[in-house]
Design a protein around this motif. Sequence first.
Motif, PDB file in Angstrom:
ATOM      1  N   UNK A   1      12.496 -21.195 -95.207  1.00  0.00           N
ATOM      2  CA  UNK A   1      11.298 -20.594 -94.626  1.00  0.00           C
ATOM      3  C   UNK A   1      10.072 -21.441 -94.914  1.00  0.00           C
ATOM      4  N   UNK A   2      10.032 -21.947 -96.148  1.00  0.00           N
ATOM      5  CA  UNK A   2       8.881 -22.752 -96.529  1.00  0.00           C
ATOM      6  C   UNK A   2       8.784 -23.999 -95.646  1.00  0.00           C
ATOM      7  N   UNK A   3       9.921 -24.673 -95.514  1.00  0.00           N
ATOM      8  CA  UNK A   3       9.923 -25.915 -94.733  1.00  0.00           C
ATOM      9  C   UNK A   3       9.628 -25.627 -93.264  1.00  0.00           C
ATOM     10  N   UNK A   4      10.256 -24.577 -92.723  1.00  0.00           N
ATOM     11  CA  UNK A   4      10.061 -24.343 -91.294  1.00  0.00           C
ATOM     12  C   UNK A   4       8.667 -23.795 -91.016  1.00  0.00           C
ATOM     13  N   UNK A   5       8.040 -23.149 -92.010  1.00  0.00           N
ATOM     14  CA  UNK A   5       6.667 -22.686 -91.776  1.00  0.00           C
ATOM     15  C   UNK A   5       5.715 -23.877 -91.727  1.00  0.00           C
ATOM     16  N   UNK A   6       5.999 -24.894 -92.537  1.00  0.00           N
ATOM     17  CA  UNK A   6       5.190 -26.117 -92.464  1.00  0.00           C
ATOM     18  C   UNK A   6       5.327 -26.745 -91.091  1.00  0.00           C
ATOM     19  N   UNK A   7       6.570 -26.798 -90.613  1.00  0.00           N
ATOM     20  CA  UNK A   7       6.778 -27.448 -89.327  1.00  0.00           C
ATOM     21  C   UNK A   7       6.230 -26.586 -88.189  1.00  0.00           C
ATOM     22  N   UNK A   8       6.265 -25.259 -88.345  1.00  0.00           N
ATOM     23  CA  UNK A   8       5.658 -24.375 -87.341  1.00  0.00           C
ATOM     24  C   UNK A   8       4.168 -24.639 -87.256  1.00  0.00           C
ATOM     25  N   UNK A   9       3.561 -24.813 -88.430  1.00  0.00           N
ATOM     26  CA  UNK A   9       2.125 -25.047 -88.452  1.00  0.00           C
ATOM     27  C   UNK A   9       1.786 -26.344 -87.724  1.00  0.00           C
ATOM     28  N   UNK A  10       2.603 -27.356 -87.948  1.00  0.00           N
ATOM     29  CA  UNK A  10       2.421 -28.636 -87.254  1.00  0.00           C
ATOM     30  C   UNK A  10       2.517 -28.428 -85.746  1.00  0.00           C
ATOM     31  N   UNK A  11       3.535 -27.644 -85.350  1.00  0.00           N
ATOM     32  CA  UNK A  11       3.753 -27.403 -83.925  1.00  0.00           C
ATOM     33  C   UNK A  11       2.541 -26.715 -83.309  1.00  0.00           C
ATOM     34  N   UNK A  12       2.055 -25.690 -84.012  1.00  0.00           N
ATOM     35  CA  UNK A  12       0.901 -24.950 -83.503  1.00  0.00           C
ATOM     36  C   UNK A  12      -0.293 -25.886 -83.354  1.00  0.00           C
ATOM     37  N   UNK A  13      -0.451 -26.745 -84.360  1.00  0.00           N
ATOM     38  CA  UNK A  13      -1.571 -27.683 -84.353  1.00  0.00           C
ATOM     39  C   UNK A  13      -1.485 -28.635 -83.161  1.00  0.00           C
ATOM     40  N   UNK A  14      -0.291 -29.203 -82.971  1.00  0.00           N
ATOM     41  CA  UNK A  14      -0.080 -30.121 -81.843  1.00  0.00           C
ATOM     42  C   UNK A  14      -0.328 -29.405 -80.521  1.00  0.00           C
ATOM     43  N   UNK A  15       0.228 -28.189 -80.410  1.00  0.00           N
ATOM     44  CA  UNK A  15       0.094 -27.437 -79.165  1.00  0.00           C
ATOM     45  C   UNK A  15      -1.365 -27.088 -78.906  1.00  0.00           C
TER      46      UNK A  15
END
Lengths: 247, 406
Positions: free
Chosen positions: B271-285
């Motif tokens: 969860x920790x790792x995928x939340x970091x990557x989700x945040x990146x995705x949101x930022x890019x989007x």
Amino acid sequence: MKEIIKIVDLKRYFKVGEETVKALRGVSFTIHEGEFVTIMGTSGSGKSTLLNTLGCLDTPTSGEYLLDGISVQKMGKNERAKIRNRKIGFIFQNYNLLPKTTAMENVELPLIYNPTVSAKERAERAERCLRDVGLGERLYHKSNQMSGGQQQRVAIARALVNNPVIILADEATGNLDTRTSFSILTLFQRLHREGKTIIFVTHNPDLALYSSRNIMLRDGRITSDEYNHNIQSAEEALRALPKDMDE
Amino acid sequence: MIAANLLKVALKAMNNNKMRCFLTMLGVIIGVGAVIAMLAIGQGSKNSIKAQISEMGSNMIMIFPGSENRGGVRQSASDMQTLKPADYEALSREAQGILYMTPTVNGSGQWIYGNNNYPSQAQGVNTQYLDIRQRTVSEGEMFTEEDVRNAAKVCVLGKTLVENLFPDGTDPIGKVVRFGKIPMTVIGVLDEKGYNTMGQDQDDLALVPYTTVMKRVLASDYLQGIQASAVDENRTQETISEITDILRDQHRLREDQDSDFTIRSMQELAEMISSTSSMMTVLLAAVAGISLLVGGIGIMNIMIVSVTERTREIGLRMSIGATGRDIMMQFLIEAVILSVTGGILGILIGALATWMISIFANWPVAISTTSVVLSFAVCTIIGIVFGFYPAAKASRLDPIEAIRYE
């Protein structure tokens, strides 16, 4: 004869800042089916305002206006748009054709806003009207590839396509040279002979010779309203013109 | 009927201004393309992280000795002496939510064979370790329950160890290697797994029965940890509380005492790792979304120009019977066509860009249906929202003035 237009004590005031401009100060007349009426007046006489009102583009401040038996002055915007679409044919001084558009498409335009006319019927009627004004050979010419006279003929075909009860022409020959003016006038006279009701607004007093009735406006009032019992033929006038002024 | 006519009118108008339409669309095309590509990159990296984690065993639970919230000087987990083999036995007796479980005791030291030696771990585990870590023995075989009971001197080597101890390619099975001074017979070789997300070499280890490590290597009565896998990865949390209850009971802790052990699950990590990557995705989007917004403003801009430019035409249409609503629809349809066509082209270009990224940069990518549907919907909305103002402006024109507009 059927009454196409009946106006009674028509008044139209505009508020410009503190002042009230009285464009029409009580105009009354009745136009019957089959009349070719010229309305004349200098600029500021109120003829444009009268034309806008007759064309259901504007509503009078007071007075009554019956178009083909229907009371217009209380109508809302959308109802007036529908009346314009079904009962009125407009012809403008500067033709107002759509640019880069064929004659056919220009003439079809009013029918596009009439959902009861199918695409097939629309094309048939447009073609018939274009042939009627002598442009049978130029159905698919674009508006910018045509001369002024031809463009005005397209505009006349467009005004005829919805079978209007009245054709309203605003200085329809104003932008044309003498020769072309007479040929357009000849077309109007032919339409008149065929039974169309035409109102032709102009400031050119010579045109009164070719219509069946002439109404003069001045300062928002009618100064004269006379029937012409000796209608001149525009066709003859056209023939009498020197030959070198080719279209 | 009228709608179909208006569509034709709008298409005709756009056809008259092809270049301008294309340039207007370009804003939306780039915006949508960027959104699609960015989301594909984000989704791709998320997927690959997920895959790696589930390779490590996403239902894994790790129990360490020692409390995480005890004050004072804290010792390293391996030095704490609170987990005993008895705890392991209690758990294997009572815990319902545990599928596989192994005690762990690690000894580090030098592995030696002939002239070669290599420093590595002797991981003391039981036979279920392979199931928990989802590993297999590629050559030879795993030690047995009996080996565990007898604290047998056998080992299963990882590939890295094999390569370092047997560089000449000798078959290691049946050979006797030494861990420090203790001779052990190699009975199997683990499958190769490479490096994990954290950069650890997963092949740099040797598996030894935990009893052997406890008795012969460390001479210790305590476990350094227990690894378990939950029956159901979605019920990891319940399993954790079950384990907590059993262990607290086992250690006879009172209500007010802190637990003397710590439980971690792979899911927390995931969860920790995928939340970091989700945040990146949101930022890019979000960045890409801004360019889409700019594209929308471009549409509004050009529509306003178009309305002004076509004032005469609007006046004419009105005077021959178009209602304000007809005019409004005409321009709205035009705006929506611009944005939707731009959107479709943008999706194609985004997909192309994504494909090129995966080919040339070799990044993991995944175009999700959601992102395609979403950008399409956003485009339509952008067309309506940004087309509305110019269209409303056009519909409110006064035909008398519009037709004489120069």
